[in-house]
Scaffold this motif. Structure first.
Motif, PDB file in Angstrom:
ATOM      1  N   PRO A 271       7.710   1.457  -0.642  1.00 38.77           N
ATOM      2  CA  PRO A 271       6.899   2.413   0.126  1.00 38.77           C
ATOM      3  C   PRO A 271       7.692   3.670   0.457  1.00 38.77           C
ATOM      4  O   PRO A 271       8.926   3.678   0.420  1.00 38.77           O
ATOM      5  CB  PRO A 271       6.557   1.621   1.400  1.00 38.77           C
ATOM      6  CG  PRO A 271       7.654   0.611   1.521  1.00 38.77           C
ATOM      7  CD  PRO A 271       8.033   0.253   0.121  1.00 38.77           C
ATOM      8  N   LEU A 272       6.990   4.736   0.794  1.00 41.17           N
ATOM      9  CA  LEU A 272       7.645   5.960   1.217  1.00 41.17           C
ATOM     10  C   LEU A 272       8.389   5.725   2.529  1.00 41.17           C
ATOM     11  O   LEU A 272       8.152   4.742   3.242  1.00 41.17           O
ATOM     12  CB  LEU A 272       6.610   7.077   1.386  1.00 41.17           C
ATOM     13  CG  LEU A 272       5.829   7.478   0.114  1.00 41.17           C
ATOM     14  CD1 LEU A 272       4.765   8.505   0.462  1.00 41.17           C
ATOM     15  CD2 LEU A 272       6.778   8.010  -0.961  1.00 41.17           C
ATOM     16  N   GLU A 273       9.303   6.651   2.832  1.00 41.04           N
ATOM     17  CA  GLU A 273      10.171   6.466   4.001  1.00 41.04           C
ATOM     18  C   GLU A 273       9.369   6.227   5.282  1.00 41.04           C
ATOM     19  O   GLU A 273       9.678   5.327   6.061  1.00 41.04           O
ATOM     20  CB  GLU A 273      11.075   7.691   4.161  1.00 41.04           C
ATOM     21  CG  GLU A 273      12.142   7.543   5.225  1.00 41.04           C
ATOM     22  CD  GLU A 273      13.164   6.471   4.894  1.00 41.04           C
ATOM     23  OE1 GLU A 273      13.757   5.917   5.837  1.00 41.04           O
ATOM     24  OE2 GLU A 273      13.362   6.163   3.694  1.00 41.04           O
ATOM     25  N   ASP A 274       8.327   7.032   5.500  1.00 41.48           N
ATOM     26  CA  ASP A 274       7.547   6.883   6.726  1.00 41.48           C
ATOM     27  C   ASP A 274       6.548   5.731   6.659  1.00 41.48           C
ATOM     28  O   ASP A 274       5.906   5.396   7.657  1.00 41.48           O
ATOM     29  CB  ASP A 274       6.814   8.187   7.046  1.00 41.48           C
ATOM     30  CG  ASP A 274       5.895   8.624   5.914  1.00 41.48           C
ATOM     31  OD1 ASP A 274       6.012   8.060   4.812  1.00 41.48           O
ATOM     32  OD2 ASP A 274       5.065   9.533   6.122  1.00 41.48           O
ATOM     33  N   GLU A 275       6.421   5.114   5.481  1.00 42.35           N
ATOM     34  CA  GLU A 275       5.501   3.987   5.330  1.00 42.35           C
ATOM     35  C   GLU A 275       6.213   2.640   5.477  1.00 42.35           C
ATOM     36  O   GLU A 275       5.563   1.593   5.472  1.00 42.35           O
ATOM     37  CB  GLU A 275       4.813   4.056   3.963  1.00 42.35           C
ATOM     38  CG  GLU A 275       3.887   5.259   3.812  1.00 42.35           C
ATOM     39  CD  GLU A 275       3.274   5.329   2.429  1.00 42.35           C
ATOM     40  OE1 GLU A 275       3.750   4.592   1.534  1.00 42.35           O
ATOM     41  OE2 GLU A 275       2.329   6.109   2.230  1.00 42.35           O
ATOM     42  N   ARG A 276       7.537   2.670   5.582  1.00 42.90           N
ATOM     43  CA  ARG A 276       8.281   1.410   5.715  1.00 42.90           C
ATOM     44  C   ARG A 276       8.122   0.799   7.104  1.00 42.90           C
ATOM     45  O   ARG A 276       8.405  -0.376   7.296  1.00 42.90           O
ATOM     46  CB  ARG A 276       9.765   1.630   5.416  1.00 42.90           C
ATOM     47  CG  ARG A 276      10.069   1.979   3.982  1.00 42.90           C
ATOM     48  CD  ARG A 276      11.557   1.934   3.668  1.00 42.90           C
ATOM     49  NE  ARG A 276      12.349   2.843   4.472  1.00 42.90           N
ATOM     50  CZ  ARG A 276      13.212   2.460   5.399  1.00 42.90           C
ATOM     51  NH1 ARG A 276      13.389   1.180   5.655  1.00 42.90           N
ATOM     52  NH2 ARG A 276      13.895   3.361   6.091  1.00 42.90           N
TER      53      ARG A 276
ATOM     54  N   SER B 188       5.561   0.335  10.566  1.00 42.46           N
ATOM     55  CA  SER B 188       4.193   0.426  11.082  1.00 42.46           C
ATOM     56  C   SER B 188       4.173  -0.063  12.523  1.00 42.46           C
ATOM     57  O   SER B 188       4.987  -0.904  12.924  1.00 42.46           O
ATOM     58  CB  SER B 188       3.230  -0.409  10.227  1.00 42.46           C
ATOM     59  OG  SER B 188       3.626  -1.769  10.218  1.00 42.46           O
TER      60      SER B 188
ATOM     61  N   TRP C  47       8.995  -3.465  10.374  1.00 42.86           N
ATOM     62  CA  TRP C  47       9.631  -2.826   9.227  1.00 42.86           C
ATOM     63  C   TRP C  47       9.389  -3.685   7.998  1.00 42.86           C
ATOM     64  O   TRP C  47       9.691  -4.875   7.989  1.00 42.86           O
ATOM     65  CB  TRP C  47      11.127  -2.658   9.470  1.00 42.86           C
ATOM     66  CG  TRP C  47      11.447  -1.626  10.515  1.00 42.86           C
ATOM     67  CD1 TRP C  47      11.481  -1.819  11.867  1.00 42.86           C
ATOM     68  CD2 TRP C  47      11.748  -0.255  10.286  1.00 42.86           C
ATOM     69  NE1 TRP C  47      11.802  -0.647  12.505  1.00 42.86           N
ATOM     70  CE2 TRP C  47      11.977   0.339  11.551  1.00 42.86           C
ATOM     71  CE3 TRP C  47      11.861   0.538   9.142  1.00 42.86           C
ATOM     72  CZ2 TRP C  47      12.310   1.672  11.710  1.00 42.86           C
ATOM     73  CZ3 TRP C  47      12.189   1.871   9.289  1.00 42.86           C
ATOM     74  CH2 TRP C  47      12.409   2.431  10.560  1.00 42.86           C
ATOM     75  N   SER C  48       8.831  -3.084   6.945  1.00 50.74           N
ATOM     76  CA  SER C  48       8.475  -3.855   5.752  1.00 50.74           C
ATOM     77  C   SER C  48       9.668  -4.154   4.863  1.00 50.74           C
ATOM     78  O   SER C  48       9.770  -5.232   4.278  1.00 50.74           O
ATOM     79  CB  SER C  48       7.414  -3.112   4.936  1.00 50.74           C
ATOM     80  OG  SER C  48       7.907  -1.839   4.515  1.00 50.74           O
TER      81      SER C  48
END
Length: 297
Positions: A236-241, A243, A264-265
């Motif tokens: 995932p993109l940096e800001d998508e890691r 949630s 954190w994924s």
């Protein structure tokens, strides 16, 4: 006079080369002995990996037998085989690392009382041999997955080998962590129990607590790094890691802030690389120090 000095330098160089050659040979001999000593263990672990692969293979083939069409993308097919790869690594690392150093103190083998080889060489010979065996089982499992993928798709995505690289690096970190316990605990059983408590229970509890009260990425938790083994296929993109999941709003609690959980994924590529290398280096260092200073009782 100059001829004498040069001859002394030549003699010293020859002695250094001879000493280095002898040290390498001793480390090799220790490693060879470890391979022989762990032969049955390795066969059992290879069997465990094979059984787990067969189980996943049957699960993957069942829908195809019922007439369902195979996905054009190989990713959904082979990703399911890797669902338990971190568990395979944990089982193997515990089996190899549990007795790696503690065996001499538990069994009173005499290798420490009357050493023919220094502890330095003994440590590195054993660790390298056990890591090679551990990593070999991981590679064996990935080869099985690659052959299954090749059978259906006629090619193997390069991302599968990237995942194997991360798995081998995670194997190094886990084996280093377990070896650390083996360097100072009293028995193999204690090493196994404490290692499993940390890797299966304690780290998960710590991560859950942190997710409730902080937004810090848990890079200090070893098990967190295992996620990149499968997430590297679709990073995932940096800001998508990360949630945030709202749990309780401020209106419900009467407070000014909402109560949420931060998840954190996966670590980033850079975070995983440096994190696992640092983890491995730190625990190898302390394992080496404790093993050298430890005395038989």
């Amino acid at each position: 006079m100059s001829t004498t000095i040069e001859s002394h330098k030549t003699l010293e160089q020859q002695q250094k080369r001879l000493g280095l050659k002898r040290s390498v040979q001793q480390v090799y001999d220790i490693g060879t002995f470890e391979f022989i000593r762990s032969f049955k263990k390795t066969l059992i672990l290879l069997g465990v990996a094979l059984v787990m692969f067969i189980m996943f293979f049957i699960i993957e083939e069942a829908p195809l037998r019922r007439g369902e069409e195979l996905s054009e993308d190989p990713y959904p097919y082979f990703i399911n085989f890797l669902g338990m790869i971190s568990m395979i690594i944990l089982i193997c690392a515990t089996a190899y690392g549990g007795s790696l150093l503690v065996i001499d103190f538990e069994k009173q083998t005499g290798n420490i009382l009357f050493p023919k080889i220094s502890r330095n060489k003994m440590f590195f010979g054993r660790f390298l041999a056990n890591y090679i065996m551990n990593g070999g089982i991981v590679i064996f499992y990935y080869l099985l997955v690659a052959f299954a993928t090749l059978y259906h798709y006629q090619f193997v995505p390069s991302s599968l080998w990237a995942s194997m690289g991360w798995a081998l690096l995670y194997t190094l970190a886990v084996l280093s962590f377990i070896t650390f316990f083996s360097s100072f605990m009293k028995s193999t059983a204690m090493v196994v129990v404490f290692s499993l408590i940390f890797l299966l229970i304690l780290f998960s509890i710590i991560e859950s607590i942190l997710s409730l009260f902080t937004t810090v990425e848990p890079l200090f938790l070893l098990t967190y790094y295992s996620r990149i083994i499968t997430q590297c296929f679709n990073m995932p993109l940096e800001d998508e890691r990360v949630s945030t999941i709202p749990l309780i709003t401020g209106e419900e609690t009467g407070l000014d802030t909402d109560f949420a959980m931060t998840l954190w994924s996966t670590p980033s590529h850079q975070g995983a690389l440096f994190g696992m290398l640092i983890y491995s280096a730190v625990f190898i260092f302390f394992s080496f120090v404790f093993f050298r200073r430890r005395e038989l009782k």
